[in-house]
Motif scaffolding. Structure first.
Motif, PDB file in Angstrom:
ATOM      1  N   ILE A  13       0.845  -1.206   0.000  1.00 56.94           N
ATOM      2  CA  ILE A  13       0.000   0.000   0.000  1.00 56.94           C
ATOM      3  C   ILE A  13       0.876   1.251   0.000  1.00 56.94           C
ATOM      4  O   ILE A  13       0.620   2.208  -0.739  1.00 56.94           O
ATOM      5  CB  ILE A  13      -0.965  -0.011   1.196  1.00 56.94           C
ATOM      6  N   MET A  14       1.939   1.254   0.813  1.00 57.26           N
ATOM      7  CA  MET A  14       2.833   2.418   0.862  1.00 57.26           C
ATOM      8  C   MET A  14       3.535   2.632  -0.471  1.00 57.26           C
ATOM      9  O   MET A  14       3.699   3.760  -0.930  1.00 57.26           O
ATOM     10  CB  MET A  14       3.846   2.264   1.999  1.00 57.26           C
ATOM     11  N   ALA A  15       3.950   1.545  -1.124  1.00 55.88           N
ATOM     12  CA  ALA A  15       4.627   1.660  -2.412  1.00 55.88           C
ATOM     13  C   ALA A  15       3.680   2.215  -3.475  1.00 55.88           C
ATOM     14  O   ALA A  15       4.070   3.056  -4.289  1.00 55.88           O
ATOM     15  CB  ALA A  15       5.180   0.300  -2.844  1.00 55.88           C
ATOM     16  N   GLU A  16       2.430   1.779  -3.462  1.00 57.36           N
ATOM     17  CA  GLU A  16       1.442   2.229  -4.448  1.00 57.36           C
ATOM     18  C   GLU A  16       1.049   3.678  -4.225  1.00 57.36           C
ATOM     19  O   GLU A  16       0.661   4.371  -5.156  1.00 57.36           O
ATOM     20  CB  GLU A  16       0.190   1.347  -4.380  1.00 57.36           C
ATOM     21  N   ASN A  17       1.130   4.162  -2.996  1.00 58.36           N
ATOM     22  CA  ASN A  17       0.661   5.510  -2.655  1.00 58.36           C
ATOM     23  C   ASN A  17       1.794   6.411  -2.166  1.00 58.36           C
ATOM     24  O   ASN A  17       1.584   7.301  -1.352  1.00 58.36           O
ATOM     25  CB  ASN A  17      -0.438   5.413  -1.591  1.00 58.36           C
ATOM     26  N   ARG A  18       2.982   6.191  -2.682  1.00 60.02           N
ATOM     27  CA  ARG A  18       4.161   6.938  -2.229  1.00 60.02           C
ATOM     28  C   ARG A  18       3.977   8.446  -2.371  1.00 60.02           C
ATOM     29  O   ARG A  18       4.288   9.205  -1.459  1.00 60.02           O
ATOM     30  CB  ARG A  18       5.376   6.478  -3.011  1.00 60.02           C
ATOM     31  N   ALA A  19       3.453   8.917  -3.519  1.00 60.90           N
ATOM     32  CA  ALA A  19       3.277  10.358  -3.744  1.00 60.90           C
ATOM     33  C   ALA A  19       2.298  10.951  -2.737  1.00 60.90           C
ATOM     34  O   ALA A  19       2.524  12.039  -2.190  1.00 60.90           O
ATOM     35  CB  ALA A  19       2.805  10.619  -5.171  1.00 60.90           C
ATOM     36  N   VAL A  20       1.221  10.249  -2.477  1.00 57.95           N
ATOM     37  CA  VAL A  20       0.222  10.720  -1.510  1.00 57.95           C
ATOM     38  C   VAL A  20       0.832  10.789  -0.111  1.00 57.95           C
ATOM     39  O   VAL A  20       0.653  11.782   0.618  1.00 57.95           O
ATOM     40  CB  VAL A  20      -1.025   9.804  -1.517  1.00 57.95           C
ATOM     41  N   LEU A  21       1.575   9.786   0.263  1.00 64.52           N
ATOM     42  CA  LEU A  21       2.193   9.767   1.594  1.00 64.52           C
ATOM     43  C   LEU A  21       3.228  10.880   1.741  1.00 64.52           C
ATOM     44  O   LEU A  21       3.331  11.499   2.807  1.00 64.52           O
ATOM     45  CB  LEU A  21       2.813   8.397   1.870  1.00 64.52           C
ATOM     46  N   ARG A  22       3.987  11.164   0.676  1.00 58.88           N
ATOM     47  CA  ARG A  22       4.950  12.273   0.728  1.00 58.88           C
ATOM     48  C   ARG A  22       4.242  13.605   0.911  1.00 58.88           C
ATOM     49  O   ARG A  22       4.685  14.462   1.679  1.00 58.88           O
ATOM     50  CB  ARG A  22       5.792  12.292  -0.541  1.00 58.88           C
ATOM     51  N   ALA A  23       3.116  13.794   0.191  1.00 56.73           N
ATOM     52  CA  ALA A  23       2.365  15.039   0.318  1.00 56.73           C
ATOM     53  C   ALA A  23       1.803  15.202   1.725  1.00 56.73           C
ATOM     54  O   ALA A  23       1.817  16.296   2.306  1.00 56.73           O
ATOM     55  CB  ALA A  23       1.239  15.077  -0.707  1.00 56.73           C
ATOM     56  N   LEU A  24       1.338  14.117   2.314  1.00 58.80           N
ATOM     57  CA  LEU A  24       0.795  14.171   3.672  1.00 58.80           C
ATOM     58  C   LEU A  24       1.878  14.430   4.709  1.00 58.80           C
ATOM     59  O   LEU A  24       1.615  15.025   5.758  1.00 58.80           O
ATOM     60  CB  LEU A  24       0.078  12.865   4.010  1.00 58.80           C
ATOM     61  N   ALA A  25       3.098  14.015   4.420  1.00 56.21           N
ATOM     62  CA  ALA A  25       4.189  14.169   5.370  1.00 56.21           C
ATOM     63  C   ALA A  25       4.700  15.613   5.455  1.00 56.21           C
ATOM     64  O   ALA A  25       5.390  15.970   6.409  1.00 56.21           O
ATOM     65  CB  ALA A  25       5.347  13.249   4.996  1.00 56.21           C
ATOM     66  N   LYS A  26       4.352  16.450   4.467  1.00 56.46           N
ATOM     67  CA  LYS A  26       4.827  17.855   4.456  1.00 56.46           C
ATOM     68  C   LYS A  26       4.084  18.699   5.453  1.00 56.46           C
ATOM     69  O   LYS A  26       3.046  18.568   5.851  1.00 56.46           O
ATOM     70  CB  LYS A  26       4.690  18.448   3.064  1.00 56.46           C
TER      71      LYS A  26
END
Length: 97
Positions: free
Chosen positions: A84-97
């Motif tokens: 799930i993390m690999a598939e949604n890497r861009a979303v997780l990076r945006a949330l981490a900002k």
């Protein structure tokens, strides 16, 4: 997940030493086309395993052999989370900002 299943896992191999230290001798026996040992009840109880559970044989850096309890459910859940993390890497990076 039950408490007994939650207690199982790779952490068991690094658990505090048993008190008093356990020692058991077992004879190697023919089991089908293989060789194996039968673990006594007190060893099974200390590992908190029962029929159908999986244990891993681990050789430590000092050459000792240890049994580690494997929690397949936790391994499967971790693999799912990694996918799930690999598939949604861009979303997780945006949330981490």
């Amino acid at each position: 997940m039950t408490d007994s299943k939650r207690d199982k896992g790779m952490k068991e191999a690094g658990a505090a030493p048993l008190t008093p230290p356990m020692s058991a001798s077992m004879k190697i026996r023919k089991i089908g086309n293989s060789l194996g040992v039968i673990l006594p009840k007190d060893v099974l109880a200390s590992l908190r395993v029962e029929e159908g559970d999986t244990v891993e044989v681990v050789q430590t850096s000092d050459g000792r052999i240890e049994l580690a309890v494997v929690d397949r459910e936790a391994d499967d859940l971790m693999a799912l989370a990694e996918d799930i993390m690999a598939e949604n890497r861009a979303v997780l990076r945006a949330l981490a900002k």
